[in-house]
Design a protein around this motif. Structure first.
Motif, mmCIF file in Angstrom:
data_model
loop_
_atom_site.group_PDB
_atom_site.id
_atom_site.type_symbol
_atom_site.label_atom_id
_atom_site.label_comp_id
_atom_site.label_asym_id
_atom_site.label_seq_id
_atom_site.Cartn_x
_atom_site.Cartn_y
_atom_site.Cartn_z
ATOM 1 N N SER A 129 30.768 47.206 63.755
ATOM 2 C CA SER A 129 29.579 46.649 64.319
ATOM 3 C C SER A 129 28.224 46.706 63.767
ATOM 4 N N LEU A 130 28.325 47.725 62.698
ATOM 5 C CA LEU A 130 26.883 48.114 62.000
ATOM 6 C C LEU A 130 26.892 47.116 60.778
ATOM 7 N N MET A 131 27.937 46.643 59.980
ATOM 8 C CA MET A 131 27.917 46.141 58.913
ATOM 9 C C MET A 131 27.487 44.727 58.930
ATOM 10 N N THR A 132 26.950 44.295 57.612
ATOM 11 C CA THR A 132 26.542 42.890 57.276
ATOM 12 C C THR A 132 27.372 42.309 55.990
ATOM 13 N N PRO A 133 27.641 41.105 56.185
ATOM 14 C CA PRO A 133 28.455 40.586 55.046
ATOM 15 C C PRO A 133 27.476 40.173 54.041
ATOM 16 N N ASP A 134 26.015 40.447 54.287
ATOM 17 C CA ASP A 134 25.186 39.706 53.091
ATOM 18 C C ASP A 134 24.962 41.041 52.150
ATOM 19 N N GLY B 243 23.673 60.791 50.884
ATOM 20 C CA GLY B 243 22.544 60.272 50.595
ATOM 21 C C GLY B 243 22.349 58.780 49.974
ATOM 22 N N PHE B 244 23.413 57.869 50.538
ATOM 23 C CA PHE B 244 23.503 56.588 50.097
ATOM 24 C C PHE B 244 22.360 55.754 50.736
ATOM 25 N N LEU B 245 22.019 54.543 50.063
ATOM 26 C CA LEU B 245 21.361 53.555 50.656
ATOM 27 C C LEU B 245 22.294 52.485 51.340
ATOM 28 N N ALA B 246 23.460 52.468 50.943
ATOM 29 C CA ALA B 246 24.279 51.437 51.444
ATOM 30 C C ALA B 246 25.604 52.041 51.148
ATOM 31 N N ILE B 247 26.857 51.602 52.030
ATOM 32 C CA ILE B 247 27.957 52.248 51.780
ATOM 33 C C ILE B 247 29.050 50.994 51.972
ATOM 34 N N PRO B 248 30.072 50.578 51.211
ATOM 35 C CA PRO B 248 31.006 49.381 51.502
ATOM 36 C C PRO B 248 31.720 49.772 52.570
ATOM 37 N N VAL B 249 32.302 48.783 53.412
ATOM 38 C CA VAL B 249 33.190 48.838 54.394
ATOM 39 C C VAL B 249 34.395 47.793 54.224
ATOM 40 N N VAL B 250 35.704 48.474 54.346
ATOM 41 C CA VAL B 250 36.749 47.760 53.904
ATOM 42 C C VAL B 250 37.847 47.717 55.115
ATOM 43 N N ASP B 251 38.698 46.772 54.916
ATOM 44 C CA ASP B 251 39.752 46.870 56.044
ATOM 45 C C ASP B 251 41.020 47.478 55.684
ATOM 46 N N LYS B 252 41.988 47.512 56.512
ATOM 47 C CA LYS B 252 43.314 48.144 56.221
ATOM 48 C C LYS B 252 43.857 47.910 54.716
ATOM 49 N N GLU B 253 43.694 46.851 54.346
ATOM 50 C CA GLU B 253 44.373 46.365 52.968
ATOM 51 C C GLU B 253 43.097 46.761 51.905
ATOM 52 N N ASN B 254 42.068 47.477 52.104
ATOM 53 C CA ASN B 254 41.153 47.710 51.030
ATOM 54 C C ASN B 254 40.457 46.497 50.634
ATOM 55 N N ARG B 255 40.311 45.513 51.372
ATOM 56 C CA ARG B 255 39.575 44.106 51.257
ATOM 57 C C ARG B 255 37.814 44.409 51.619
ATOM 58 N N LEU B 256 37.026 44.215 50.758
ATOM 59 C CA LEU B 256 35.619 44.517 51.040
ATOM 60 C C LEU B 256 35.176 43.444 52.221
ATOM 61 N N VAL B 257 34.903 43.734 53.511
ATOM 62 C CA VAL B 257 34.334 43.025 54.469
ATOM 63 C C VAL B 257 32.937 43.008 54.911
ATOM 64 N N GLY B 258 32.325 43.937 54.236
ATOM 65 C CA GLY B 258 30.806 44.049 54.447
ATOM 66 C C GLY B 258 30.012 45.399 54.088
#
Length: 504
Positions: free
Chosen positions: A186-191, A276-291
């Motif tokens: 709910s927090l992520m962006t695909p951009d 101290g990140f500016l951004a962090i990647p979000v992946v699904d259960k198959e380790n695919r980057l979704v946002g």
């Protein structure tokens, strides 16, 4: 380089030299630094005062229907300040004047301002403008801001907006809307900027230039495989300083930190705080980057979680994200009543305990006057320990495996603090209140035991709560006060009956 100094400059230097020689300006410029801090504080106060005057002026212009003058005044400020001004206009003059002023803003400015408004104000504006204006604003918002707004809008309005949205984007929006409110999705962006490991640095930089304006951040780029699996990350700095013919795969960092799309937002906030990140990647259960999740979005989460913890520590069960003044009286009552009922019941039990020892109190009436002291000391010392442990667990300084360390530390602290306070109270009872040695000893020993119990309970109860899946913040003030009050009454009256030879 030639430096020209006027007589005025030399005079100032001479005066500074005298001040330094007389010790008025110490090495390091302590006093000067303090003066600079005072000047900065005064400057901030002046700016705030000027901003308040500008708001009043804009409101007066709107009341006089001088809309163009009001627009010119509001455009002297940045988008964040304009959002705050619109909040004041909405509160003072209502939605009609607010929408008039909002419509007069340049389109790009209005979209940016809209993203900074509180959710309730956004909804009022959305409900007051045309479908065309609404669709434009929603489409121009950053994706994560758009999702936040759509989540709050009525279903019929969301359906209208989605109906005018391209099919691919509509599918993506629906996916994001289906994520639970408190998870990473709910927090992520695909951009974000995605690269291929086979790209050269020159190709990667050209790609970044093309995609930069539509991306949430360009400082960190994400390397994906053909199957969208996250392979590594590479910083813009690494790309800029590398030769154009170097492959991205040679620069990327494969030892990266990521979160799952269903991870709780509080866990995500902990990652940002720890690394101290500016951004962090979000992946699904198959380790695919979704946002990706950016730090500006996580700051809101940290504020929400902190507010929730503070409210729970005070015994306020409020699930609303509304501000204090926006929450109705009924909702305030509903959020505070459960714990107050619990406290009332616990105090009834404490009263019943005291009544049970009526024989002891009737024979030595003076004991009643020391009960508030003992109960208050127990509650205060227990709350101290609970607050420190809750804070320690919140920032990962204390873990459940540290329970024995906490026990041992709080035991020693309680013995020292209890000993000091017991001696002071013994002296007060005997030498100031002129009571007997045994009454003084009764109060002193009771106080020591109560403080030891409260400190140990305050240190271990939050950890026990976390172990069984209860928010540790609930174990702070209300719970501690109730338990220590009951223990204080029982301990004091039992010790009194033992030391003073009074039968129960």
């Amino acid at each position: 380089m030639v430096v020209f100094m006027t007589i005025k400059h030399l005079d100032l230097l001479w005066k500074f030299d005298i001040l330094i020689r007389n010790g008025i300006f110490e090495k390091g410029g302590n006093i000067m630094a303090e003066n600079m801090e005072m000047m900065d504080a005064m400057d901030i106060d002046t700016k705030e005062q000027q901003f308040d005057e500008d708001i009043e002026n804009i409101i007066e212009l709107l009341e006089e229907k001088s809309y163009f003058k009001a627009r010119d005044e509001i455009l002297k400020h940045n988008e964040v300040d304009i959002g705050e001004i619109l909040e004041e206009v909405l509160e003072e003059l209502g939605i009609e004047k607010t929408i008039i002023l909002f419509r007069m803003l340049p389109k790009d400015v209005s979209v940016e301002v809209f993203s900074y408004l509180p959710t309730d104000d956004q909804l009022e504006i959305v409900n007051g403008i045309t479908d065309r204006e609404r669709n434009y604003i929603i489409q121009e918002l950053d994706f994560d801001d758009m999702i936040d707004v759509l989540e709050e809008l009525p279903a019929n309005i969301v359906d209208k907006i989605l109906a005018s949205t391209p099919k691919d984007e509509r599918k993506l929006i629906n996916t994001f809307l289906n994520y639970p409110d408190t998870c990473a999705g709910s927090l992520m962006t695909p951009d974000y900027i995605s690269l291929q490991e086979t790209m050269t640095v020159g190709e990667a930089l050209a790609h970044i230039k093309r995609e930069a304006l539509d991306s949430e951040t360009v400082y960190t780029c994400y390397v994906k495989s053909a199957g969208r699996k996250l392979q590594g990350i590479v910083s813009l700095r690494a790309l800029v300083v590398a030769d154009d013919d170097v492959k991205v795969g040679e620069l990327m960092n494969e030892d990266y930190v990521y979160v799952n799309v269903y991870d709780d937002q509080e866990e995500v906030a902990e990652y940002f705080t720890r690394y101290g990140f500016l951004a962090i990647p979000v992946v699904d259960k198959e380790n695919r980057l979704v946002g990706i999740i950016t730090v500006d979005d996580i700051l809101d989460v940290i504020e929400e979680e902190t507010t929730e913890d503070i409210e729970r520590m005070a015994g306020i069960m409020d699930g609303s994200d509304k501000e204090y003044l926006d929450l109705s009286v009924f909702n305030h009552v509903k959020s505070r009543l459960p714990w107050l009922i619990f406290l009332t019941v616990s105090l009834m039990l404490t009263g019943a305990i005291i009544t049970r020892f009526e024989a002891v109190l009737s024979q030595v009436i003076i004991l009643v006057s020391y009960l508030p002291l003992l109960m208050g000391s127990g509650g205060n010392t227990g709350t101290q320990a609970a607050t420190l442990v809750i804070r320690g667990m919140a920032v990962d300084e204390i873990d459940l495996k540290d329970a024995f360390k906490v026990f041992w530390k709080e035991l020693r602290i309680s013995i020292i603090l209890g000993g000091i306070l017991s001696v002071l109270n013994f002296a007060k009872v005997v030498f100031i209140d002129h009571q007997s040695f045994m009454i003084g000893l009764t109060v002193a020993v009771s106080l020591l035991l109560i403080i030891m119990f409260a400190k140990l309970l305050g240190g271990l109860l939050p950890m026990a709560a976390k172990k069984v899946g209860i928010d540790p913040a609930l174990m702070a003030s209300p719970m501690m006060a109730s338990l220590t009050d009951m223990f204080s009454a029982v301990a004091f009256l039992l010790i009194a009956s033992l030391f003073l030879g009074i039968s129960l």
